[in-house]
Motif scaffolding. Structure first.
Motif, mmCIF file in Angstrom:
data_model
loop_
_atom_site.group_PDB
_atom_site.id
_atom_site.type_symbol
_atom_site.label_atom_id
_atom_site.label_comp_id
_atom_site.label_asym_id
_atom_site.label_seq_id
_atom_site.Cartn_x
_atom_site.Cartn_y
_atom_site.Cartn_z
ATOM 1 N N UNK A 1 72.229 25.041 11.499
ATOM 2 C CA UNK A 1 70.883 24.536 11.228
ATOM 3 C C UNK A 1 69.871 25.669 11.200
ATOM 4 N N UNK A 2 70.003 26.618 12.140
ATOM 5 C CA UNK A 2 69.087 27.768 12.150
ATOM 6 C C UNK A 2 69.242 28.590 10.893
ATOM 7 N N UNK A 3 70.491 28.817 10.495
ATOM 8 C CA UNK A 3 70.755 29.643 9.313
ATOM 9 C C UNK A 3 70.168 29.015 8.057
ATOM 10 N N UNK A 4 70.125 27.681 8.025
ATOM 11 C CA UNK A 4 69.661 26.979 6.831
ATOM 12 C C UNK A 4 68.178 26.640 6.891
ATOM 13 N N UNK A 5 67.514 26.957 8.006
ATOM 14 C CA UNK A 5 66.097 26.623 8.145
ATOM 15 C C UNK A 5 65.270 27.416 7.136
ATOM 16 N N UNK A 6 64.190 26.823 6.626
ATOM 17 C CA UNK A 6 63.339 27.550 5.673
ATOM 18 C C UNK A 6 62.830 28.847 6.289
ATOM 19 N N UNK A 7 62.880 29.898 5.537
ATOM 20 C CA UNK A 7 62.441 31.205 6.030
ATOM 21 C C UNK A 7 61.186 31.636 5.275
ATOM 22 N N UNK A 8 60.308 32.363 5.937
ATOM 23 C CA UNK A 8 59.116 32.842 5.234
ATOM 24 C C UNK A 8 59.513 33.756 4.088
ATOM 25 N N UNK A 9 58.738 33.702 3.007
ATOM 26 C CA UNK A 9 59.077 34.504 1.835
ATOM 27 C C UNK A 9 58.627 35.949 1.984
ATOM 28 N N UNK A 10 57.676 36.196 2.889
ATOM 29 C CA UNK A 10 57.222 37.567 3.137
ATOM 30 C C UNK A 10 57.277 37.833 4.635
ATOM 31 N N UNK A 11 57.980 38.894 5.007
ATOM 32 C CA UNK A 11 58.050 39.335 6.400
ATOM 33 C C UNK A 11 57.259 40.643 6.502
ATOM 34 N N UNK A 12 56.492 40.787 7.578
ATOM 35 C CA UNK A 12 55.638 41.974 7.680
ATOM 36 C C UNK A 12 55.501 42.427 9.120
ATOM 37 N N UNK A 13 55.414 43.741 9.286
ATOM 38 C CA UNK A 13 55.106 44.359 10.574
ATOM 39 C C UNK A 13 54.561 45.743 10.275
ATOM 40 N N UNK A 14 53.452 46.093 10.935
ATOM 41 C CA UNK A 14 52.827 47.367 10.622
ATOM 42 C C UNK A 14 52.434 47.402 9.159
ATOM 43 N N UNK A 15 52.780 48.477 8.470
ATOM 44 C CA UNK A 15 52.484 48.592 7.039
ATOM 45 C C UNK A 15 53.662 48.166 6.173
ATOM 46 N N UNK A 16 54.738 47.687 6.807
ATOM 47 C CA UNK A 16 55.941 47.289 6.079
ATOM 48 C C UNK A 16 55.890 45.814 5.718
ATOM 49 N N UNK B 1 66.189 42.200 11.524
ATOM 50 C CA UNK B 1 65.336 42.732 12.585
ATOM 51 C C UNK B 1 63.921 42.155 12.501
ATOM 52 N N UNK B 2 63.386 42.075 11.289
ATOM 53 C CA UNK B 2 62.039 41.527 11.115
ATOM 54 C C UNK B 2 61.987 40.053 11.480
ATOM 55 N N UNK B 3 63.036 39.320 11.162
ATOM 56 C CA UNK B 3 63.074 37.894 11.492
ATOM 57 C C UNK B 3 63.043 37.657 12.994
ATOM 58 N N UNK B 4 63.519 38.635 13.752
ATOM 59 C CA UNK B 4 63.582 38.471 15.204
ATOM 60 C C UNK B 4 62.428 39.151 15.933
ATOM 61 N N UNK B 5 61.495 39.719 15.178
ATOM 62 C CA UNK B 5 60.280 40.240 15.777
ATOM 63 C C UNK B 5 60.536 41.195 16.925
ATOM 64 N N UNK B 6 59.964 40.873 18.077
ATOM 65 C CA UNK B 6 60.063 41.753 19.239
ATOM 66 C C UNK B 6 61.282 41.447 20.108
ATOM 67 N N UNK B 7 62.202 40.617 19.606
ATOM 68 C CA UNK B 7 63.395 40.301 20.388
ATOM 69 C C UNK B 7 64.491 41.341 20.144
ATOM 70 N N UNK B 8 65.258 41.622 21.181
ATOM 71 C CA UNK B 8 66.364 42.577 21.071
ATOM 72 C C UNK B 8 67.567 41.874 20.441
ATOM 73 N N UNK B 9 68.194 42.547 19.473
ATOM 74 C CA UNK B 9 69.411 42.012 18.855
ATOM 75 C C UNK B 9 70.514 43.057 18.990
ATOM 76 N N UNK B 10 71.722 42.590 19.270
ATOM 77 C CA UNK B 10 72.846 43.504 19.452
ATOM 78 C C UNK B 10 73.462 43.882 18.110
ATOM 79 N N UNK B 11 74.286 44.915 18.125
ATOM 80 C CA UNK B 11 74.997 45.306 16.902
ATOM 81 C C UNK B 11 75.876 44.161 16.410
ATOM 82 N N UNK B 12 76.557 43.486 17.345
ATOM 83 C CA UNK B 12 77.442 42.405 16.942
ATOM 84 C C UNK B 12 76.661 41.240 16.352
ATOM 85 N N UNK B 13 75.481 40.952 16.882
ATOM 86 C CA UNK B 13 74.650 39.899 16.308
ATOM 87 C C UNK B 13 74.252 40.249 14.878
ATOM 88 N N UNK B 14 73.950 41.512 14.633
ATOM 89 C CA UNK B 14 73.598 41.938 13.278
ATOM 90 C C UNK B 14 74.780 41.734 12.343
#
Length: 226
Positions: free
Chosen positions: A117-132, A161-174
């Protein structure tokens, strides 16, 4: 979350419905392949489908095939008593998103349904942080007005990484997120992509921080005042 359970075993179907409902999900149950096929012709039939392969009428494989042929995108979790690799591969190639081999733990079923369900949830079309900014529809990355070139896997890692904001993600999660069906990507390869991304976004006002023993996170960097 609305889940459709397609299972001809009445006892198992009732148990699954109770378990999912116990975790706050709305559940419908059908026990025949043709009924499932008819119901799934509606785009709003369910958020996730839990689908047994061995059904009366058309089987689960055919239900998935017809769903995808019609352009249906709802995630499908296959249930099977067949542990043969060929059956699992066939289901995935027809368009299923995941599978569980019977018998299975109810807690794992619930976790997999939530993940789909999370994987299929609508995602924002633009992700942003800083100047990226990442335009996920146009598949274009920019720092300010400058377009930066990313490989397919660099894009996937940075997007995650952008989808998870300030949360830590592991290599295996990636790895699990960008290559869910076990394509060839090692933990060391993730380090390589992170290293490349750090160079490419060095002037974006953000950094990829390593949290030793845990993984990575994105964070905005403080402006450098002279």
């Amino acid at each position: 979350m609305h889940v459709l359970v397609v299972e001809d075993d009445a006892v198992l179907a009732d148990g699954l419905a109770r378990a999912l409902a116990g975790h706050g999900m709305a559940v419908d149950v059908v026990r025949h392949g043709d009924q499932a096929d008819t119901l799934l012709q509606r785009a709003d039939a369910a958020d996730v489908v839990v689908l047994d392969i061995g059904l009366p009428g058309i089987d689960g494989f055919e239900v998935v095939r017809r769903l995808r042929l019609r352009g249906g995108t709802m995630p499908v979790l296959l249930l099977t008593a067949r542990d043969a690799i060929e059956d699992r591969v066939q289901g995935l190639e027809l368009g299923a998103d995941d599978y569980l081999v019977k018998p299975f733990a109810t807690a794992e079923l619930v976790a997999r349904v939530r993940a789909l369900a999370r994987r299929n949830a609508p995602k924002p079309t633009v992700l942003a942080l800083g100047d990226l900014t990442l335009d996920t529809t146009a598949k274009r990355a920019r720092i300010g007005e400058r377009v930066i070139e990313l490989s397919v896997r660099e894009w996937a890692v940075l997007e995650y990484l952008l989808q998870h904001g300030a949360r830590v993600v592991s290599k295996q999660q990636i790895i699990d997120a960008i290559l869910p069906w076990g394509d060839d990507l090692t933990l060391n390869a993730v380090e390589v992509y992170i290293s490349r991304l750090r160079l490419k976004i060095a002037d974006a006002g953000i950094s990829i921080r390593t949290i030793r023993g845990f993984g990575y996170m994105l964070e905005a960097t403080a402006p450098n005042h002279a």
